[in-house]
Design a protein around this motif. Structure first.
Motif, PDB file in Angstrom:
ATOM      1  N   ARG A  32       0.816  -1.211   0.000  1.00 10.74           N
ATOM      2  CA  ARG A  32       0.000   0.000   0.000  1.00 10.74           C
ATOM      3  C   ARG A  32       0.852   1.263   0.000  1.00 10.74           C
ATOM      4  O   ARG A  32       0.332   2.365   0.167  1.00 10.74           O
ATOM      5  N   LEU A  33       2.146   1.098  -0.217  1.00 12.32           N
ATOM      6  CA  LEU A  33       3.036   2.248  -0.268  1.00 12.32           C
ATOM      7  C   LEU A  33       2.697   3.132  -1.462  1.00 12.32           C
ATOM      8  O   LEU A  33       2.645   2.655  -2.594  1.00 12.32           O
ATOM      9  N   ARG A  34       2.487   4.414  -1.191  1.00 10.85           N
ATOM     10  CA  ARG A  34       2.181   5.357  -2.262  1.00 10.85           C
ATOM     11  C   ARG A  34       3.461   5.772  -2.975  1.00 10.85           C
ATOM     12  O   ARG A  34       4.421   6.201  -2.359  1.00 10.85           O
ATOM     13  N   MET A  35       3.482   5.607  -4.286  1.00 11.03           N
ATOM     14  CA  MET A  35       4.628   5.952  -5.116  1.00 11.03           C
ATOM     15  C   MET A  35       4.228   7.075  -6.065  1.00 11.03           C
ATOM     16  O   MET A  35       3.159   7.020  -6.685  1.00 11.03           O
ATOM     17  N   PHE A  36       5.089   8.089  -6.178  1.00 12.76           N
ATOM     18  CA  PHE A  36       4.736   9.196  -7.067  1.00 12.76           C
ATOM     19  C   PHE A  36       4.955   8.803  -8.522  1.00 12.76           C
ATOM     20  O   PHE A  36       5.837   8.007  -8.848  1.00 12.76           O
ATOM     21  N   SER A  37       4.135   9.363  -9.382  1.00 13.34           N
ATOM     22  CA  SER A  37       4.234   9.095 -10.815  1.00 13.34           C
ATOM     23  C   SER A  37       5.357   9.931 -11.427  1.00 13.34           C
ATOM     24  O   SER A  37       5.631  11.044 -10.974  1.00 13.34           O
ATOM     25  N   LEU A  38       6.001   9.396 -12.455  1.00 11.58           N
ATOM     26  CA  LEU A  38       7.070  10.131 -13.129  1.00 11.58           C
ATOM     27  C   LEU A  38       6.553  10.962 -14.305  1.00 11.58           C
ATOM     28  O   LEU A  38       7.331  11.614 -14.992  1.00 11.58           O
ATOM     29  N   LYS A  39       5.245  10.926 -14.521  1.00 12.90           N
ATOM     30  CA  LYS A  39       4.672  11.696 -15.630  1.00 12.90           C
ATOM     31  C   LYS A  39       4.676  13.188 -15.286  1.00 12.90           C
ATOM     32  O   LYS A  39       4.300  13.590 -14.195  1.00 12.90           O
ATOM     33  N   LEU A  40       5.111  14.003 -16.253  1.00 18.07           N
ATOM     34  CA  LEU A  40       5.190  15.447 -16.069  1.00 18.07           C
ATOM     35  C   LEU A  40       3.940  16.121 -16.612  1.00 18.07           C
ATOM     36  O   LEU A  40       3.575  15.919 -17.766  1.00 18.07           O
ATOM     37  N   LYS A  41       3.256  16.909 -15.752  1.00 17.59           N
ATOM     38  CA  LYS A  41       2.123  17.700 -16.231  1.00 17.59           C
ATOM     39  C   LYS A  41       2.593  19.068 -16.704  1.00 17.59           C
ATOM     40  O   LYS A  41       1.910  19.743 -17.463  1.00 17.59           O
ATOM     41  N   SER A  42       3.756  19.478 -16.200  1.00 21.64           N
ATOM     42  CA  SER A  42       4.389  20.726 -16.618  1.00 21.64           C
ATOM     43  C   SER A  42       5.888  20.554 -16.410  1.00 21.64           C
ATOM     44  O   SER A  42       6.336  19.521 -15.915  1.00 21.64           O
ATOM     45  N   PHE A  43       6.646  21.579 -16.762  1.00 26.38           N
ATOM     46  CA  PHE A  43       8.090  21.508 -16.576  1.00 26.38           C
ATOM     47  C   PHE A  43       8.556  22.336 -15.378  1.00 26.38           C
ATOM     48  O   PHE A  43       9.760  22.548 -15.195  1.00 26.38           O
ATOM     49  N   ALA A  44       7.613  22.817 -14.577  1.00 27.69           N
ATOM     50  CA  ALA A  44       7.939  23.636 -13.415  1.00 27.69           C
ATOM     51  C   ALA A  44       8.769  22.832 -12.417  1.00 27.69           C
ATOM     52  O   ALA A  44       8.427  21.703 -12.072  1.00 27.69           O
ATOM     53  N   VAL A  45       9.866  23.435 -11.935  1.00 22.00           N
ATOM     54  CA  VAL A  45      10.762  22.745 -11.015  1.00 22.00           C
ATOM     55  C   VAL A  45      10.064  22.452  -9.693  1.00 22.00           C
ATOM     56  O   VAL A  45      10.216  21.359  -9.132  1.00 22.00           O
ATOM     57  N   ARG A  46       9.307  23.402  -9.182  1.00 22.33           N
ATOM     58  CA  ARG A  46       8.651  23.220  -7.875  1.00 22.33           C
ATOM     59  C   ARG A  46       7.699  22.037  -7.901  1.00 22.33           C
ATOM     60  O   ARG A  46       7.651  21.239  -6.967  1.00 22.33           O
ATOM     61  N   GLU A  47       6.950  21.890  -8.974  1.00 24.00           N
ATOM     62  CA  GLU A  47       5.976  20.804  -9.066  1.00 24.00           C
ATOM     63  C   GLU A  47       6.637  19.456  -9.341  1.00 24.00           C
ATOM     64  O   GLU A  47       6.062  18.408  -9.045  1.00 24.00           O
ATOM     65  N   ASN A  48       7.815  19.488  -9.900  1.00 22.22           N
ATOM     66  CA  ASN A  48       8.459  18.238 -10.326  1.00 22.22           C
ATOM     67  C   ASN A  48       9.825  18.027  -9.678  1.00 22.22           C
ATOM     68  O   ASN A  48      10.652  17.301 -10.220  1.00 22.22           O
ATOM     69  N   PHE A  49      10.046  18.625  -8.514  1.00 18.32           N
ATOM     70  CA  PHE A  49      11.362  18.560  -7.887  1.00 18.32           C
ATOM     71  C   PHE A  49      11.804  17.116  -7.667  1.00 18.32           C
ATOM     72  O   PHE A  49      12.939  16.749  -7.974  1.00 18.32           O
TER      73      PHE A  49
END
Length: 235
Positions: free
Chosen positions: A177-194
């Motif tokens: 049940r470990l939550r893993m973040f997706s590697l898909k980019l919705k934008s190229f913003a550094v803050r959102e995709n750090f």
């Protein structure tokens, strides 16, 4: 007619994923056979990696072309279980056999395929896995095993017990049940995709310093980052 052809492009890419996985399985049974300047082991890695690229591209093309379909979703899961479940399982099974592991232990890596299929079935019926994943994504599982086989080639066989323990751990992680973040980019913003950028940069550094075996540490880091950031992710 042209619209029908365009709408089928994602499925064509998914089938390329499946075919790449099938070739990887064949190569897994010829690990030490020279082919085109490489060993079967290396071709196995290459075709699993190719399957991962096609897996990424089919989703991207479906979103870009607005060509979603129930058939495409089912085909994607069927392809993934072959390329990222069965192929790495065969890779490790044959690696163990080549290192004279008892046959009954060599069958343990088949759990990777079984739990990978279970993980995909859970994903297909879980509507909460849209922006995050629950459990280790099956492509990440395949990448981990590529790294392990590369480490074995560089440093030697660590023993069957170590492979069995890793198999049980990775199989459990896929259905955890470990939550893993997706590697898909919705934008190229550094803050959102750090976290994504940090993982990509770290993966490049791991490969530069450790070669293909560095993929082990990339997946370990992915798991650790997800575990540390689990409180920030939706339940």
């Amino acid at each position: 007619m042209s619209n029908k052809v365009i709408s089928f492009i994602p499925n064509i890419l998914t089938l390329c994923n499946l075919l790449s996985g099938c070739i990887a399985i064949y190569m897994a049974f010829h690990l030490n056979t020279p082919m085109g300047g490489l060993q079967g082991l290396h071709w196995c890695w290459i075709f699993i990696a190719a399957a991962a690229v096609f897996d990424f591209c089919d989703g991207a093309s479906a979103r870009g072309l607005h060509a979603y379909s129930n058939i495409g979703a089912e085909l994607d899961s069927l392809s993934d279980v072959v390329s990222f479940g069965v192929a790495p399982a065969m890779l490790m099974l044959n690696t163990m056999v080549a290192n004279q592991a008892p046959l009954w232990l060599a069958f343990v890596p088949l759990l990777v395929a079984a739990f990978g299929a279970l993980r995909l079935a859970i994903f297909n019926v879980d509507t909460t896995q849209t922006t995050t994943f629950r459990g280790l994504p099956i492509p990440a599982n395949a990448i981990f095993w590529i790294g392990i086989s590369a480490w074995i080639q560089q440093h030697g066989y660590p023993g069957s017990v170590a492979i069995v323990v890793l198999t049980l751990l990775m199989s459990w992680l896929m259905v955890s049940r470990l939550r893993m973040f997706s590697l898909k980019l919705k934008s190229f913003a550094v803050r959102e995709n750090f976290r994504r950028y940090a993982l990509i940069l770290a993966t490049v550094m791991f490969i530069i310093t450790e070669g293909v075996a560095g993929l082990i540490w990339a997946i370990v880091l992915y798991i650790l980052i997800s575990a540390v950031g689990r409180k920030e992710q939706p339940a």
